[in-house]
Structure formats: C-alpha cells, structure tokens
Enzyme design. Structure first.
Site, PDB file in Angstrom:
ATOM      1  N   LYS A  16      13.634  -0.429  -4.312  1.00 21.37           N
ATOM      2  CA  LYS A  16      13.690   0.506  -5.130  1.00 21.37           C
ATOM      3  C   LYS A  16      12.581   1.270  -4.947  1.00 21.37           C
ATOM      4  O   LYS A  16      12.756   3.088  -5.309  1.00 21.37           O
ATOM      5  CB  LYS A  16      13.256   0.224  -6.111  1.00 21.37           C
ATOM      6  CG  LYS A  16      14.122  -1.796  -6.361  1.00 21.37           C
ATOM      7  CD  LYS A  16      13.297  -2.834  -7.505  1.00 21.37           C
ATOM      8  CE  LYS A  16      12.401  -3.531  -7.467  1.00 21.37           C
ATOM      9  NZ  LYS A  16      13.138  -4.234  -6.243  1.00 21.37           N
ATOM     10  N   ARG A  91      12.663  -5.777 -16.309  1.00 21.50           N
ATOM     11  CA  ARG A  91      13.415  -7.114 -15.337  1.00 21.50           C
ATOM     12  C   ARG A  91      12.967  -7.962 -16.679  1.00 21.50           C
ATOM     13  O   ARG A  91      13.410  -9.182 -15.666  1.00 21.50           O
ATOM     14  CB  ARG A  91      12.296  -7.066 -13.713  1.00 21.50           C
ATOM     15  CG  ARG A  91      11.504  -7.120 -13.980  1.00 21.50           C
ATOM     16  CD  ARG A  91      10.504  -7.089 -12.646  1.00 21.50           C
ATOM     17  NE  ARG A  91       9.678  -7.373 -11.838  1.00 21.50           N
ATOM     18  CZ  ARG A  91       9.784  -6.538 -10.654  1.00 21.50           C
ATOM     19  NH1 ARG A  91      10.044  -5.091 -10.162  1.00 21.50           N
ATOM     20  NH2 ARG A  91       9.447  -7.703  -9.536  1.00 21.50           N
ATOM     21  N   ARG A 130       6.864  -4.506   5.632  1.00 21.36           N
ATOM     22  CA  ARG A 130       6.567  -3.639   4.669  1.00 21.36           C
ATOM     23  C   ARG A 130       5.108  -3.373   5.858  1.00 21.36           C
ATOM     24  O   ARG A 130       3.433  -4.092   4.744  1.00 21.36           O
ATOM     25  CB  ARG A 130       6.515  -3.325   3.540  1.00 21.36           C
ATOM     26  CG  ARG A 130       5.786  -2.341   3.254  1.00 21.36           C
ATOM     27  CD  ARG A 130       6.432  -2.498   1.101  1.00 21.36           C
ATOM     28  NE  ARG A 130       6.237  -3.852   0.399  1.00 21.36           N
ATOM     29  CZ  ARG A 130       7.083  -3.605  -1.034  1.00 21.36           C
ATOM     30  NH1 ARG A 130       8.078  -3.597  -1.683  1.00 21.36           N
ATOM     31  NH2 ARG A 130       6.755  -5.377  -0.975  1.00 21.36           N
ATOM     32  N   ARG A 163       0.928  -5.252   1.499  1.00 25.44           N
ATOM     33  CA  ARG A 163       0.650  -5.548  -0.365  1.00 25.44           C
ATOM     34  C   ARG A 163       0.095  -7.978   0.092  1.00 25.44           C
ATOM     35  O   ARG A 163       0.388  -8.189   0.811  1.00 25.44           O
ATOM     36  CB  ARG A 163       1.632  -5.912  -0.836  1.00 25.44           C
ATOM     37  CG  ARG A 163       1.944  -4.344  -1.216  1.00 25.44           C
ATOM     38  CD  ARG A 163       3.183  -4.353  -2.201  1.00 25.44           C
ATOM     39  NE  ARG A 163       4.004  -5.325  -3.016  1.00 25.44           N
ATOM     40  CZ  ARG A 163       5.159  -5.544  -3.232  1.00 25.44           C
ATOM     41  NH1 ARG A 163       5.509  -4.065  -3.548  1.00 25.44           N
ATOM     42  NH2 ARG A 163       5.756  -6.263  -4.440  1.00 25.44           N
ATOM     43  N   ARG A 174       9.423 -14.811  -6.099  1.00 22.81           N
ATOM     44  CA  ARG A 174      10.135 -13.346  -6.450  1.00 22.81           C
ATOM     45  C   ARG A 174      11.182 -12.984  -6.413  1.00 22.81           C
ATOM     46  O   ARG A 174      11.994 -12.673  -7.672  1.00 22.81           O
ATOM     47  CB  ARG A 174       8.751 -12.188  -5.410  1.00 22.81           C
ATOM     48  CG  ARG A 174       7.901 -11.987  -5.529  1.00 22.81           C
ATOM     49  CD  ARG A 174       7.104 -10.972  -4.669  1.00 22.81           C
ATOM     50  NE  ARG A 174       7.294 -10.231  -4.556  1.00 22.81           N
ATOM     51  CZ  ARG A 174       7.320  -9.197  -3.463  1.00 22.81           C
ATOM     52  NH1 ARG A 174       6.755 -10.016  -2.196  1.00 22.81           N
ATOM     53  NH2 ARG A 174       8.552  -7.849  -2.970  1.00 22.81           N
TER      54      ARG A 174
HETATM   55  P1  AP5 Z   1      10.524  -1.122  -0.882  1.00 26.48           P
HETATM   56  O1  AP5 Z   1      11.672   0.230  -1.104  1.00 26.48           O
HETATM   57  O2  AP5 Z   1       9.732  -1.663  -1.048  1.00 26.48           O
HETATM   58  O3  AP5 Z   1      11.399  -2.176  -1.550  1.00 26.48           O
HETATM   59  P2  AP5 Z   1      11.319  -2.433  -3.589  1.00 26.48           P
HETATM   60  O4  AP5 Z   1      12.690  -2.847  -3.824  1.00 26.48           O
HETATM   61  O5  AP5 Z   1      10.263  -1.181  -4.232  1.00 26.48           O
HETATM   62  O6  AP5 Z   1      10.522  -3.278  -3.139  1.00 26.48           O
HETATM   63  P3  AP5 Z   1       9.162  -4.763  -3.846  1.00 26.48           P
HETATM   64  O7  AP5 Z   1       8.454  -6.034  -2.710  1.00 26.48           O
HETATM   65  O8  AP5 Z   1       8.619  -3.653  -4.299  1.00 26.48           O
HETATM   66  O9  AP5 Z   1      10.209  -5.373  -4.745  1.00 26.48           O
HETATM   67  P4  AP5 Z   1      10.172  -5.950  -6.168  1.00 26.48           P
HETATM   68  O10 AP5 Z   1      10.655  -6.047  -7.648  1.00 26.48           O
HETATM   69  O11 AP5 Z   1       9.533  -7.068  -5.704  1.00 26.48           O
HETATM   70  O12 AP5 Z   1       8.232  -5.536  -6.266  1.00 26.48           O
HETATM   71  P5  AP5 Z   1       7.350  -4.414  -7.768  1.00 26.48           P
HETATM   72  O13 AP5 Z   1       6.252  -3.729  -7.080  1.00 26.48           O
HETATM   73  O14 AP5 Z   1       7.548  -4.590  -8.129  1.00 26.48           O
HETATM   74  O15 AP5 Z   1      11.249  -1.547   0.658  1.00 26.48           O
HETATM   75  C1  AP5 Z   1      11.001  -2.279   1.360  1.00 26.48           C
HETATM   76  C2  AP5 Z   1      11.178  -2.494   2.764  1.00 26.48           C
HETATM   77  O16 AP5 Z   1      12.237  -2.291   3.098  1.00 26.48           O
HETATM   78  C3  AP5 Z   1       9.592  -1.054   2.669  1.00 26.48           C
HETATM   79  O17 AP5 Z   1       9.342  -1.562   4.120  1.00 26.48           O
HETATM   80  C4  AP5 Z   1      10.175  -0.276   3.216  1.00 26.48           C
HETATM   81  O18 AP5 Z   1      10.236   0.810   4.126  1.00 26.48           O
HETATM   82  C5  AP5 Z   1      12.670  -0.577   3.996  1.00 26.48           C
HETATM   83  N1  AP5 Z   1      13.007  -0.238   3.405  1.00 26.48           N
HETATM   84  C6  AP5 Z   1      13.428   0.151   2.676  1.00 26.48           C
HETATM   85  N2  AP5 Z   1      14.293   0.803   2.546  1.00 26.48           N
HETATM   86  C7  AP5 Z   1      15.639   0.408   4.232  1.00 26.48           C
HETATM   87  C8  AP5 Z   1      16.565   0.952   4.462  1.00 26.48           C
HETATM   88  N3  AP5 Z   1      17.272   1.985   4.100  1.00 26.48           N
HETATM   89  N4  AP5 Z   1      16.605   0.265   6.000  1.00 26.48           N
HETATM   90  C9  AP5 Z   1      15.823  -0.180   6.202  1.00 26.48           C
HETATM   91  N5  AP5 Z   1      14.228  -0.176   5.550  1.00 26.48           N
HETATM   92  C10 AP5 Z   1      14.431   0.183   4.384  1.00 26.48           C
HETATM   93  O19 AP5 Z   1       6.531  -5.797  -8.206  1.00 26.48           O
HETATM   94  C11 AP5 Z   1       5.085  -6.787  -7.963  1.00 26.48           C
HETATM   95  C12 AP5 Z   1       4.651  -7.940  -8.897  1.00 26.48           C
HETATM   96  O20 AP5 Z   1       4.040  -7.100 -10.071  1.00 26.48           O
HETATM   97  C13 AP5 Z   1       5.349  -8.169  -9.675  1.00 26.48           C
HETATM   98  O21 AP5 Z   1       6.294  -9.744  -8.552  1.00 26.48           O
HETATM   99  C14 AP5 Z   1       5.138  -9.402 -10.883  1.00 26.48           C
HETATM  100  O22 AP5 Z   1       4.009  -9.971 -10.523  1.00 26.48           O
HETATM  101  C15 AP5 Z   1       4.854  -7.873 -11.480  1.00 26.48           C
HETATM  102  N6  AP5 Z   1       5.309  -6.710 -12.203  1.00 26.48           N
HETATM  103  C16 AP5 Z   1       6.202  -5.141 -11.311  1.00 26.48           C
HETATM  104  N7  AP5 Z   1       6.420  -4.902 -12.649  1.00 26.48           N
HETATM  105  C17 AP5 Z   1       7.198  -5.971 -13.119  1.00 26.48           C
HETATM  106  C18 AP5 Z   1       7.796  -5.895 -14.385  1.00 26.48           C
HETATM  107  N8  AP5 Z   1       8.835  -5.371 -14.799  1.00 26.48           N
HETATM  108  N9  AP5 Z   1       7.594  -7.632 -15.531  1.00 26.48           N
HETATM  109  C19 AP5 Z   1       7.352  -8.376 -15.134  1.00 26.48           C
HETATM  110  N10 AP5 Z   1       6.281  -8.538 -13.403  1.00 26.48           N
HETATM  111  C20 AP5 Z   1       6.277  -7.070 -13.231  1.00 26.48           C
HETATM  112 MG    MG Z   2       8.789  -1.511  -4.532  1.00 25.25          MG
END
Ligand code: AP5
Ligand code: MG
Length: 218
Positions: A16, A91, A130, A163, A174
């Site tokens: 994402k 989400r 990552r 992270r 998660r």
């Molecule tokens: P990346 O692009 O970083 O993946 P992502 O989908 O963004 O994964 P996240 O871990 O950020 O999602 P998340 O939902 O768990 O975390 P968030 O920060 O939203 O890619 C991942 C890796 O893969 C990278 O190393 C990248 O280089 C690699 N990659 C990408 N595409 C690739 C490809 N095509 N081929 C090969 N490699 C690739 O949330 C974190 C925390 O915040 C949550 O747990 C919660 O506590 C809180 N939070 C955030 N939003 C909310 C909400 N709306 N409601 C409640 N709590 C929330």
């Molecule tokens: Mg992310």
C-alpha cells in the site's frame, strides 16, 4: 483521475505505502497514510496518548476516533481539494462509514478502492526485510529492493529505520486485526462496485502500471 478519493486496501506488507507514494508522485496529489501520521506523532512525542504508541507497537488498531480525526483534519487542507490517496484508512467498518459521510458532506463523490492482494507466504519477508528512510520516507526491502549501500538511503544518505511493529509477534497481531476488521471492507465496497482487485505479488513497476490504468479508466 476520475474519483477524488482513492483508497488503498490490503494486508500488512501488501505494498500500500509503496504504491500510494508512487501514485501520489505521478498524479501530483497528497499521500495520506494514517500509519505514517501516527508514527510521526509518536516520534514527535505529541500530543497523542501513550496508549497509541503501545497499541501500534503491539500491532493492534488505534481507536476509530483518533484516526478519523487525523484524516478529517489532513484532507481538509487545500492541497487535497483535487484529490488524495488514503493509505491504510479506512480499516474498520466505522471508518468506512466515516469516509462516506465526509466525502458526501464535501460533495467529493464515491471513492475508488484499490485492493492489493498478496500471498500469505510473502508477507513475512516483505515486513521483516522492510527498511524506511526517516527523512524522505522511501521504502526499501533487504530482500526485494535493497539500498545500494547497506542500511543507507540512496536518495539522501540517511540511516534507514526498521519499524517497531515489524517483529514477528506484532506482525501476527496485525494480520489478525486485518482479517477481523479490514477484510469485511472488501464486501462493503464490492457491493457498490467501487472495489478493484490488483495482484500485489508482481513487480512494483507492473503493479504501478496496472493501478494507473485503473485510475484512468475505473
Ligand atoms: P509497503 O508498501 O511498506 O507495505 P504496506 O502495505 O504499506 O504495509 P504496512 O506494513 O505499512 O501496512 P500496515 O497496514 O500493517 O501498516 P500501517 O502503517 O498502515 O511494502 C512492504 C515491504 O514490501 C517493503 O519493504 C517494500 O519495499 C516491499 N514491497 C512492496 N511492494 C513490493 C513488490 N511489488 N515486490 C517486492 N517487494 C515489495 O499501520 C501501522 C499501525 O498503525 C497499525 O497496526 C495500527 O496500529 C495503526 N493504524 C494505522 N492506520 C490505522 C487505522 N486506519 N485504524 C486504526 N489503526 C491504524
Ligand atoms: Mg504502509
């Protein structure tokens, strides 16, 4: 781009953040990531309660009130007037209903939802490998797209960070939160024909091309 709000939905590690950044750059609209905003607030030591940091570190969702308030404030700024990309929000069902109300009140129409699907067995490598640049926000992966120099950003030379929630216990939590709270949003948007599925297992460039095509002709 046709829809004013684009939502990126997908499991942890689905790509994402990677794709939302890329689309925001290509389309010249803001990338609004609740995860990034929360991490930034925690880093700055302001003004969110300690409970938010603890929930994030454990891989649990933060309350709807906290994230809805962040999104409401951020998307109200003038740079979002011509569209924005929501990454990691909504989400929960309550957050999805909040977005609908917010867009309707502002006359911004229905969102387009890009659902990135990724195989379960890829997730662990994507997350444990990552690394992120704390200065420019660029996302690397030690297995799939490593920086040219170990642990250092190609763009600005900053030391890359891992992270706090990219540890196995928090990753498990998660994934559970995703399955319980976020998966149901697929049906919520599919019923209204707003959901577009994208295979998130391919190369970053192929996925970007596919998303761009969808945004131009949903
Ligand atoms: P990346 O692009 O970083 O993946 P992502 O989908 O963004 O994964 P996240 O871990 O950020 O999602 P998340 O939902 O768990 O975390 P968030 O920060 O939203 O890619 C991942 C890796 O893969 C990278 O190393 C990248 O280089 C690699 N990659 C990408 N595409 C690739 C490809 N095509 N081929 C090969 N490699 C690739 O949330 C974190 C925390 O915040 C949550 O747990 C919660 O506590 C809180 N939070 C955030 N939003 C909310 C909400 N709306 N409601 C409640 N709590 C929330
Ligand atoms: Mg992310």
């Amino acid at each position: 781009m046709k829809a004013q709000a684009v939502i990126f939905l997908g499991a942890p590690g689905a790509g994402k953040g990677t794709q939302a950044r890329e689309m925001a750059n290509r389309l010249g609209i803001p990338h609004v990531s609740t995860g990034d905003m929360l991490r930034e607030a925690v880093r700055a030591g302001s003004p969110l309660p300690e409970a938010v940091r603890a929930r994030m570190a454990a891989g649990e969702l933060v309350t709807d009130e906290v994230v809805c308030a962040l999104v409401e404030e951020r998307t109200r700024r003038p740079d979002c007037a011509n569209g924005f990309i929501l990454d990691g929000f909504p989400r929960t069902l309550a957050q999805a209903e909040f977005v609908d109300r917010m867009l309707a009140e502002r006359g911004q129409g229905s969102p387009l939802v890009v659902n990135l699907e990724i195989d379960r067995d890829l997730i662990l490598k994507r997350l444990t490998g990552r690394r992120t640049c704390p200065v420019c926000g660029r996302i690397y992966n030690l297995y799939f797209n490593p920086p040219r120099r170990d642990e250092v950003c190609d763009v600005d030379g900053s030391f890359l960070l891992q992270r706090a929630d990219d540890q196995e216990a928090a990753i498990r939590q998660r994934l559970m939160a995703y399955e319980k709270e976020t998966q149901p949003l697929k049906a919520y948007y599919r019923e209204r024909n707003l959901l577009r599925d994208v295979d998130g297992n391919g190369s970053r460039a192929a996925i970007s091309d596919e998303i761009l095509r969808l945004l131009k002709d949903p």
